[in-house]
Design an enzyme around this catalytic site. Structure first.
Site, PDB file in Angstrom:
ATOM      1  N   GLU A 255     -23.032  80.443 -22.884  1.00 16.33           N
ATOM      2  CA  GLU A 255     -23.638  79.525 -21.906  1.00 16.33           C
ATOM      3  C   GLU A 255     -24.241  80.321 -20.753  1.00 16.33           C
ATOM      4  O   GLU A 255     -23.581  81.162 -20.152  1.00 16.33           O
ATOM      5  CB  GLU A 255     -22.599  78.539 -21.383  1.00 16.33           C
ATOM      6  CG  GLU A 255     -23.187  77.678 -20.254  1.00 16.33           C
ATOM      7  CD  GLU A 255     -22.322  76.511 -19.836  1.00 16.33           C
ATOM      8  OE1 GLU A 255     -21.753  75.827 -20.707  1.00 16.33           O
ATOM      9  OE2 GLU A 255     -22.227  76.269 -18.616  1.00 16.33           O
TER      10      GLU A 255
ATOM     11  N   ASP B 293     -15.054  61.966 -25.090  1.00 18.67           N
ATOM     12  CA  ASP B 293     -16.305  61.379 -24.595  1.00 18.67           C
ATOM     13  C   ASP B 293     -16.594  60.127 -25.414  1.00 18.67           C
ATOM     14  O   ASP B 293     -17.164  59.158 -24.916  1.00 18.67           O
ATOM     15  CB  ASP B 293     -17.513  62.312 -24.793  1.00 18.67           C
ATOM     16  CG  ASP B 293     -17.384  63.626 -24.072  1.00 18.67           C
ATOM     17  OD1 ASP B 293     -16.646  63.684 -23.087  1.00 18.67           O
ATOM     18  OD2 ASP B 293     -18.034  64.600 -24.518  1.00 18.67           O
TER      19      ASP B 293
ATOM     20  N   LYS C 260     -15.990  81.680 -20.533  1.00 17.57           N
ATOM     21  CA  LYS C 260     -16.279  81.398 -19.119  1.00 17.57           C
ATOM     22  C   LYS C 260     -15.303  82.243 -18.301  1.00 17.57           C
ATOM     23  O   LYS C 260     -14.129  82.325 -18.658  1.00 17.57           O
ATOM     24  CB  LYS C 260     -16.087  79.904 -18.839  1.00 17.57           C
ATOM     25  CG  LYS C 260     -16.559  79.490 -17.448  1.00 17.57           C
ATOM     26  CD  LYS C 260     -16.445  77.975 -17.269  1.00 17.57           C
ATOM     27  CE  LYS C 260     -16.983  77.567 -15.911  1.00 17.57           C
ATOM     28  NZ  LYS C 260     -16.796  76.138 -15.643  1.00 17.57           N
TER      29      LYS C 260
ATOM     30  N   ASP D  55     -25.535  77.191 -25.156  1.00 14.49           N
ATOM     31  CA  ASP D  55     -25.504  76.203 -24.068  1.00 14.49           C
ATOM     32  C   ASP D  55     -26.476  76.646 -22.982  1.00 14.49           C
ATOM     33  O   ASP D  55     -26.267  77.660 -22.315  1.00 14.49           O
ATOM     34  CB  ASP D  55     -24.087  76.084 -23.479  1.00 14.49           C
ATOM     35  CG  ASP D  55     -23.213  75.137 -24.281  1.00 14.49           C
ATOM     36  OD1 ASP D  55     -23.689  74.600 -25.311  1.00 14.49           O
ATOM     37  OD2 ASP D  55     -22.058  74.922 -23.880  1.00 14.49           O
TER      38      ASP D  55
ATOM     39  N   HIS E 214     -17.280  65.558 -26.995  1.00 15.74           N
ATOM     40  CA  HIS E 214     -15.845  65.844 -27.061  1.00 15.74           C
ATOM     41  C   HIS E 214     -15.194  64.608 -27.664  1.00 15.74           C
ATOM     42  O   HIS E 214     -15.694  63.485 -27.454  1.00 15.74           O
ATOM     43  CB  HIS E 214     -15.227  66.007 -25.676  1.00 15.74           C
ATOM     44  CG  HIS E 214     -15.723  67.164 -24.893  1.00 15.74           C
ATOM     45  ND1 HIS E 214     -16.828  67.111 -24.092  1.00 15.74           N
ATOM     46  CD2 HIS E 214     -15.230  68.421 -24.759  1.00 15.74           C
ATOM     47  CE1 HIS E 214     -17.004  68.279 -23.500  1.00 15.74           C
ATOM     48  NE2 HIS E 214     -16.057  69.102 -23.898  1.00 15.74           N
TER      49      HIS E 214
ATOM     50  N   ASP F 144     -26.287  72.103 -21.721  1.00 16.10           N
ATOM     51  CA  ASP F 144     -24.968  71.769 -21.170  1.00 16.10           C
ATOM     52  C   ASP F 144     -25.077  71.800 -19.652  1.00 16.10           C
ATOM     53  O   ASP F 144     -24.674  72.756 -19.002  1.00 16.10           O
ATOM     54  CB  ASP F 144     -23.914  72.765 -21.671  1.00 16.10           C
ATOM     55  CG  ASP F 144     -22.524  72.313 -21.260  1.00 16.10           C
ATOM     56  OD1 ASP F 144     -22.398  71.193 -20.735  1.00 16.10           O
ATOM     57  OD2 ASP F 144     -21.567  73.079 -21.458  1.00 16.10           O
TER      58      ASP F 144
ATOM     59  N   ASP G 103     -23.964  74.114 -13.386  1.00 20.49           N
ATOM     60  CA  ASP G 103     -24.555  73.378 -14.523  1.00 20.49           C
ATOM     61  C   ASP G 103     -25.922  72.788 -14.179  1.00 20.49           C
ATOM     62  O   ASP G 103     -26.191  71.599 -14.405  1.00 20.49           O
ATOM     63  CB  ASP G 103     -23.613  72.265 -15.013  1.00 20.49           C
ATOM     64  CG  ASP G 103     -22.412  72.820 -15.774  1.00 20.49           C
ATOM     65  OD1 ASP G 103     -22.502  73.932 -16.325  1.00 20.49           O
ATOM     66  OD2 ASP G 103     -21.379  72.133 -15.818  1.00 20.49           O
TER      67      ASP G 103
ATOM     68  N   ASP H 284     -19.281  76.421 -10.413  1.00 27.93           N
ATOM     69  CA  ASP H 284     -19.938  76.080 -11.677  1.00 27.93           C
ATOM     70  C   ASP H 284     -20.960  74.959 -11.444  1.00 27.93           C
ATOM     71  O   ASP H 284     -20.587  73.820 -11.208  1.00 27.93           O
ATOM     72  CB  ASP H 284     -18.838  75.624 -12.642  1.00 27.93           C
ATOM     73  CG  ASP H 284     -19.358  75.228 -13.989  1.00 27.93           C
ATOM     74  OD1 ASP H 284     -20.506  75.565 -14.311  1.00 27.93           O
ATOM     75  OD2 ASP H 284     -18.596  74.587 -14.733  1.00 27.93           O
TER      76      ASP H 284
ATOM     77  N   MET I  40     -23.086  68.994 -33.262  1.00 30.22           N
ATOM     78  CA  MET I  40     -21.908  69.725 -32.772  1.00 30.22           C
ATOM     79  C   MET I  40     -20.884  68.772 -32.186  1.00 30.22           C
ATOM     80  O   MET I  40     -21.245  67.727 -31.641  1.00 30.22           O
ATOM     81  CB  MET I  40     -22.379  70.730 -31.709  1.00 30.22           C
ATOM     82  CG  MET I  40     -21.303  71.551 -31.031  1.00 30.22           C
ATOM     83  SD  MET I  40     -20.596  70.765 -29.559  1.00 30.22           S
ATOM     84  CE  MET I  40     -21.455  71.629 -28.248  1.00 30.22           C
TER      85      MET I  40
ATOM     86  N   HIS J 198     -22.247  80.479 -17.463  1.00 30.29           N
ATOM     87  CA  HIS J 198     -20.970  81.187 -17.495  1.00 30.29           C
ATOM     88  C   HIS J 198     -21.161  82.690 -17.371  1.00 30.29           C
ATOM     89  O   HIS J 198     -20.375  83.364 -16.706  1.00 30.29           O
ATOM     90  CB  HIS J 198     -20.210  80.830 -18.768  1.00 30.29           C
ATOM     91  CG  HIS J 198     -19.851  79.384 -18.846  1.00 30.29           C
ATOM     92  ND1 HIS J 198     -19.207  78.821 -19.907  1.00 30.29           N
ATOM     93  CD2 HIS J 198     -20.058  78.361 -17.964  1.00 30.29           C
ATOM     94  CE1 HIS J 198     -19.024  77.528 -19.693  1.00 30.29           C
ATOM     95  NE2 HIS J 198     -19.549  77.229 -18.522  1.00 30.29           N
TER      96      HIS J 198
ATOM     97  N   GLU K 200     -16.721  79.592 -26.852  1.00 30.64           N
ATOM     98  CA  GLU K 200     -17.507  79.619 -25.611  1.00 30.64           C
ATOM     99  C   GLU K 200     -16.689  80.247 -24.480  1.00 30.64           C
ATOM    100  O   GLU K 200     -15.630  79.744 -24.119  1.00 30.64           O
ATOM    101  CB  GLU K 200     -17.905  78.186 -25.238  1.00 30.64           C
ATOM    102  CG  GLU K 200     -18.687  78.106 -23.944  1.00 30.64           C
ATOM    103  CD  GLU K 200     -19.132  76.678 -23.626  1.00 30.64           C
ATOM    104  OE1 GLU K 200     -19.122  75.815 -24.530  1.00 30.64           O
ATOM    105  OE2 GLU K 200     -19.488  76.436 -22.464  1.00 30.64           O
TER     106      GLU K 200
END
Ligand code: GLT
Ligand code: MN
Ligand code: MN
Length: 388
Positions: free
Chosen positions: A218, A58, A184, A246, A55, A288, A258, A256, A89, A221, A182
């Site tokens: 993902e 990030d 969710k 993802d 991102h 992810d 992950d 969530d 990406m 999700h 994406e």
């Protein structure tokens, strides 16, 4: 002996936010110290990843000065050169800053919508500067807790307007960039618009440049929504829209999580890997996910290695499934076709419809055939459990 180590051909990538996740959750603060983007690239190089995604924030904190940004970019670029990692990406953080508390592109406040566009076009420039060819949009805050607050119709139209604006920006700047949406269903909002990959696929058909836009499904999700992930991926693939993926894992009906890829539903992970490998998906296999909060950075490396190792093992299992004589004989039997129905199937003609109306079907006879799916499934389980 099969080699389970990651190879560049596997295109295994991680987000800076995944291995850089510091273990904070809604009930507790961080459990791991901060690492710089350059340090995280070295960590990924050590475990054998192919690429790193980010991102905007990030890489460059939202309040960084131009001078600070240049220094961070220089270190990051050097780490990429030193490790050989690439950036396939990039994406925008449109959810952390309080300005996005009621969404970004769908916010009721036009200042927020304009700022979200500004932040995104700057972040697109940053992604392209590092070679990104895919740009992801996750609308984490594009939703509501109460539907008295926002018109769902306005929200859809605002989302479309934003995506159209951004496609034009990419065309205007002549960037070689595909956009991937994406979905969710919820979290961090009570409900998020375009909650599944299927919704996203339908949304894309209503854009000015649908050819530039695909999806980034993902695992977690779709599992949160209680649906079969691989089926959605297949639909995206068949539509030529599987631009990115993802990978992680998730118990349905929970927050969530992950989780490390394949750590929860190994069977679903197997069918997914088998699908991607069978059709020849060429894009990134992006993990992810993040390590348990209990881990230090050695545990983060265990997590990252585990994601890739499980994928490679499942890839081998898929090849084994495709080469297994008993399984393949069963599949051939299940799919047997004596072509007696060919005059009635396929493309429509008036004659076909007329002939079909006259055809007699022995329903009980057709229905009485046992399909042997129990045997097939157990053969698959035996294979996955390593006794075949
Ligand atoms: C966030 C989210 C992910 C998205 C990332 C991209 S950020 O971690 O949970 O699913 O892919 O914005
Ligand atoms: Mn997620
Ligand atoms: Mn994701």
């Amino acid at each position: 002996m099969f080699d389970y180590s990651p190879k560049p051909d596997h295109k295994f990538t991680f987000g800076l936010w995944t291995v850089g996740n510091r273990g904070a959750d809604p009930f507790g603060s961080v459990t791991r110290p901060h690492k710089t983007p350059a340090e995280l690239v070295h960590l990924l190089g050590e475990v054998g990843a192919y690429g790193v995604n980010f991102h905007d924030n990030d890489l460059i904190p939202i309040d960084a000065t131009l001078f600070e940004a240049e220094a961070i970019k220089k270190d990051f670029r050097k780490a990429l050169t030193d490790t050989g990692l690439v950036v396939p990406m990039a994406t925008t953080n449109l959810f952390s800053d309080p300005i996005f508390k009621d969404g970004a592109f769908t916010s009721n406040d036009p200042r927020v919508r304009a700022y979200a566009l500004q932040k995104t076009i700057n972040a697109i420039d940053l992604g392209v500067e590092f070679g990104a060819k895919t740009y992801v949009f996750w609308g984490g805050r594009e939703g509501t807790e109460t539907d008295s607050s926002k018109s769902a119709l306005d929200a859809i139209q605002r989302s479309r307007e934003a995506m159209n604006f951004l496609c034009e920006y990419v065309l205007d700047r002549k960037y070689d960039l595909k956009l991937a949406l994406e979905a969710k269903p919820n979290e961090p909002r009570g409900d998020i618009y375009n909650p599944t990959t299927g919704h996203m696929l339908a949304f894309i058909t209503r854009l000015d440049h649908p050819e530039m836009v695909g999806v980034n499904p993902e695992v977690a999700h779709e599992h949160m929504a209680g649906i079969n992930f691989m089926h959605g991926v297949a639909q995206a693939w068949e539509a030529g829209k599987l631009f990115h993926i993802d990978l992680n894992d998730q118990y349905p009906g929970r927050y969530d999580q992950d989780l490390r890829f394949g750590s929860r539903d190994i069977k679903a992970a197997f069918y997914l890997v088998k699908f991607l490998e069978d059709v020849g998906y060429q894009g990134s296999r992006h993990f992810d996910a993040h390590a348990y909060r209990t881990e230090d950075y050695e545990g983060v490396k265990d997590f990252a290695r585990g994601c890739m190792r499980t994928y490679v093992i499942l890839k081998e299992k898929a090849a084994q499934f495709n080469a297994d004589p008993e399984i393949q004989a069963l599949l051939a039997e299940i799919n047997a076709d004596d072509h007696a129905m060919t005059p009635f199937l396929g493309e429509y003609t008036t004659e076909k419809a007329d002939a079909l109306k006259l055809q007699l079907f022995d329903r009980p006879a057709v229905a009485s055939r046992g399909l042997q799916y129990e045997r097939l499934d157990q053969l698959t389980i035996d294979l996955l459990l390593g006794v075949r």
